[in-house]
Structures are given as C-alpha cells and as structure tokens.
Design a protein around this motif. Sequence first.
Motif, PDB file in Angstrom:
ATOM      1  N   ASP A  39     -47.975 -11.066  -9.322  1.00  0.00           N
ATOM      2  CA  ASP A  39     -47.558 -11.673 -10.796  1.00  0.00           C
ATOM      3  C   ASP A  39     -47.039 -12.940 -11.166  1.00  0.00           C
ATOM      4  N   CYS A  40     -47.070 -13.730 -10.038  1.00  0.00           N
ATOM      5  CA  CYS A  40     -46.549 -15.237 -10.133  1.00  0.00           C
ATOM      6  C   CYS A  40     -47.487 -16.117 -10.810  1.00  0.00           C
ATOM      7  N   PRO A  41     -47.336 -16.599 -11.979  1.00  0.00           N
ATOM      8  CA  PRO A  41     -48.056 -17.554 -12.989  1.00  0.00           C
ATOM      9  C   PRO A  41     -48.626 -18.770 -11.990  1.00  0.00           C
ATOM     10  N   PHE A  45     -43.139 -21.750  -9.961  1.00  0.00           N
ATOM     11  CA  PHE A  45     -42.314 -21.402  -8.639  1.00  0.00           C
ATOM     12  C   PHE A  45     -41.597 -20.201  -9.262  1.00  0.00           C
ATOM     13  N   CYS A  46     -41.646 -18.862  -8.549  1.00  0.00           N
ATOM     14  CA  CYS A  46     -41.032 -17.561  -8.697  1.00  0.00           C
ATOM     15  C   CYS A  46     -40.030 -17.264  -7.939  1.00  0.00           C
ATOM     16  N   LEU A  47     -38.896 -16.868  -8.669  1.00  0.00           N
ATOM     17  CA  LEU A  47     -37.914 -16.322  -7.610  1.00  0.00           C
ATOM     18  C   LEU A  47     -37.417 -14.907  -8.104  1.00  0.00           C
ATOM     19  N   TYR A  48     -37.422 -13.940  -6.870  1.00  0.00           N
ATOM     20  CA  TYR A  48     -37.238 -12.752  -7.091  1.00  0.00           C
ATOM     21  C   TYR A  48     -35.874 -12.191  -6.530  1.00  0.00           C
ATOM     22  N   ASP A  49     -35.480 -11.317  -7.395  1.00  0.00           N
ATOM     23  CA  ASP A  49     -34.171 -10.677  -6.706  1.00  0.00           C
ATOM     24  C   ASP A  49     -34.343  -9.588  -5.585  1.00  0.00           C
ATOM     25  N   GLY A  50     -35.278  -9.154  -5.544  1.00  0.00           N
ATOM     26  CA  GLY A  50     -35.864  -8.536  -4.616  1.00  0.00           C
ATOM     27  C   GLY A  50     -36.896  -8.764  -3.396  1.00  0.00           C
ATOM     28  N   THR A  54     -40.543  -8.367  -5.310  1.00  0.00           N
ATOM     29  CA  THR A  54     -40.136  -7.276  -6.176  1.00  0.00           C
ATOM     30  C   THR A  54     -38.995  -7.573  -7.022  1.00  0.00           C
ATOM     31  N   GLY A  55     -38.661  -6.662  -7.993  1.00  0.00           N
ATOM     32  CA  GLY A  55     -37.387  -6.733  -8.943  1.00  0.00           C
ATOM     33  C   GLY A  55     -37.476  -7.981 -10.016  1.00  0.00           C
ATOM     34  N   THR A  56     -36.381  -8.363 -10.505  1.00  0.00           N
ATOM     35  CA  THR A  56     -36.434  -9.418 -11.478  1.00  0.00           C
ATOM     36  C   THR A  56     -36.860 -10.697 -11.328  1.00  0.00           C
ATOM     37  N   ARG A  57     -38.081 -11.215 -11.804  1.00  0.00           N
ATOM     38  CA  ARG A  57     -38.661 -12.658 -11.457  1.00  0.00           C
ATOM     39  C   ARG A  57     -38.257 -13.506 -12.480  1.00  0.00           C
ATOM     40  N   VAL A  58     -37.969 -14.794 -11.937  1.00  0.00           N
ATOM     41  CA  VAL A  58     -37.523 -16.011 -12.734  1.00  0.00           C
ATOM     42  C   VAL A  58     -38.489 -16.947 -12.327  1.00  0.00           C
ATOM     43  N   ASP A  59     -39.121 -17.759 -13.540  1.00  0.00           N
ATOM     44  CA  ASP A  59     -39.940 -18.615 -13.184  1.00  0.00           C
ATOM     45  C   ASP A  59     -39.593 -19.968 -13.591  1.00  0.00           C
ATOM     46  N   LEU A  74     -33.992 -13.087  -3.064  1.00  0.00           N
ATOM     47  CA  LEU A  74     -34.335 -12.505  -1.684  1.00  0.00           C
ATOM     48  C   LEU A  74     -35.901 -12.854  -1.365  1.00  0.00           C
ATOM     49  N   SER A  75     -36.663 -13.394  -2.140  1.00  0.00           N
ATOM     50  CA  SER A  75     -38.128 -13.891  -2.079  1.00  0.00           C
ATOM     51  C   SER A  75     -38.405 -14.780  -3.113  1.00  0.00           C
ATOM     52  N   VAL A  76     -39.534 -15.470  -2.735  1.00  0.00           N
ATOM     53  CA  VAL A  76     -40.144 -16.492  -3.593  1.00  0.00           C
ATOM     54  C   VAL A  76     -41.663 -16.731  -3.309  1.00  0.00           C
ATOM     55  N   GLN A  77     -42.511 -17.299  -4.502  1.00  0.00           N
ATOM     56  CA  GLN A  77     -43.524 -17.652  -4.390  1.00  0.00           C
ATOM     57  C   GLN A  77     -43.929 -18.995  -4.860  1.00  0.00           C
ATOM     58  N   ASN A  78     -44.407 -19.861  -4.354  1.00  0.00           N
ATOM     59  CA  ASN A  78     -44.651 -21.272  -4.815  1.00  0.00           C
ATOM     60  C   ASN A  78     -45.969 -21.596  -5.330  1.00  0.00           C
TER      61      ASN A  78
END
Length: 240
Positions: A39-41, A45-50, A54-59, A74-78
């Motif tokens: 789901d990371c556009p 840089f997407c930051l997840y609290d799971g 998973t969990g809430t995502r902040v872009d 707790l996890s990220v996608q660059n």
Amino acid sequence: MIINRTHIRRGWLLAAVLALFSAAFVVLPANAETVPFADCPAGQFCLYDGSGGTGTRVDVAEGAKAERDAGTILSVQNNTRMWACVYSRTEYGGGLQTVKPGNPDEYVTNGVRWTVASYKLVPTRALCFTGYERCSDSQVCTFAERNGRGAMTAFDDPPTGPTPHHSYGPEVPSASVFNRTGKHLCFYPNATYDGSWTDENTKTTYGAYVVLRGQSVTVPNPFAGTFRSHELVNGTSECQ
C-alpha cells in the motif's frame, strides 16, 4: 425396452453442471494474501506502527526529515529515489540503519524492538553518517557525537566585527565541531579563554584547539568533551 429420454437429458445436464463447477475450481485462483508494504505509494517513504508493513501508515516525501519525536515505527518501506537514514536516538544520533531506495526494513526482530527516534532522506548513503548540514552559515556548531551527529549546540558568531567570545559549561557537547564562520576558531579547556591540554602519549602540551574557518572535524582525545570556551580570530597566532 423403453428408454426414458427425460432421465437421460437430466443426467446429461447434471453432468454438464458438475463439469462447469470443476472447471471453475481449477481455473479460479485462491484468494491471494496481502503483499507486505504493497500500500506504500510511489515516491513516498512509508512509516508503519506495526511490523511487516501493518498498522497505521504515515507517508513522507523525498527529502523529509524528523530529528525527534518520530513516533512509534516498527517497519518502513522506502519507495523514494533517496536513501533513508534511520537512527535510534534523536537528532541523528545512536545506532544507524540505512534503507536503500525501493527496499523495506523491519525494526522488530525475535520480539525485540529497535527504537526509531529520528530519520532523514538523503541523496547518497554517505550522508547518513553525518549531521553537519544542520549547522547554518555564520555559526559555530558543536555536536554530542562524531561526524556532526547527536545533539547540536549552535553559536551565532558573525564573521566580521569584534572578536566574538563564548564561554559555557560541561553541558555543551563537543565530540565534533563545524566552524561555518569566516574566522578561525580557538577552543579552550577553561571558561576564561585559557588553559591547556597535555597528550599523555606524546607529552605534548596544547594551549588551544584550533578549527580553521569552514572546517568540520571529529574532535580527538584529549580534547573531545572538554571545551569550556571559544573565540574567533583572524589568524591562529591570536589564540591564547
């Protein structure tokens, strides 16, 4: 013998329906599981609290940064074109994780969480290892950690006019320094712009630690963490 054609037709129809159902079960794929971080556009840089995306995502977009209060991550996608630098302490301090463009990263391993306290996105991986860029023009900046990382103290010293002096206590960090002024910088171990250091290995005594104009440096022993005052001078011979 009398053949019941109605029964034959019904049997043929039942066989056809069963064949169709069988074909449907063969052709239709099973429900695919959600791909982590899918789901990371693009360009974010997407930051997840799971963990595992998973969990809430902040872009955040390319070039973003957060020196403190990064929140629970707790996890990220660059998905940007830049390198992501992730730090375990505020102000780009502590442990460092680098995330290559297009890659994910996980901060929970075997149930143990790696704290994320600050982050920044930069053009090259090498820039993850420094924090000198925070020091503005015409400032003297000292840092709590090597290479301009960690808590920063900035002194606004104009490069022209009377020689500026500053004295301070041991709470000012000085593991590294950036002199972004137009003058040379003299550090002293006393708050009264004097004192000396002795190198125990060489037995050499130093009356001042000098940082030339425009220079950034990681401060070696015996000077690191001992600065209590500084002044800016036109020539290094003016240091006390």
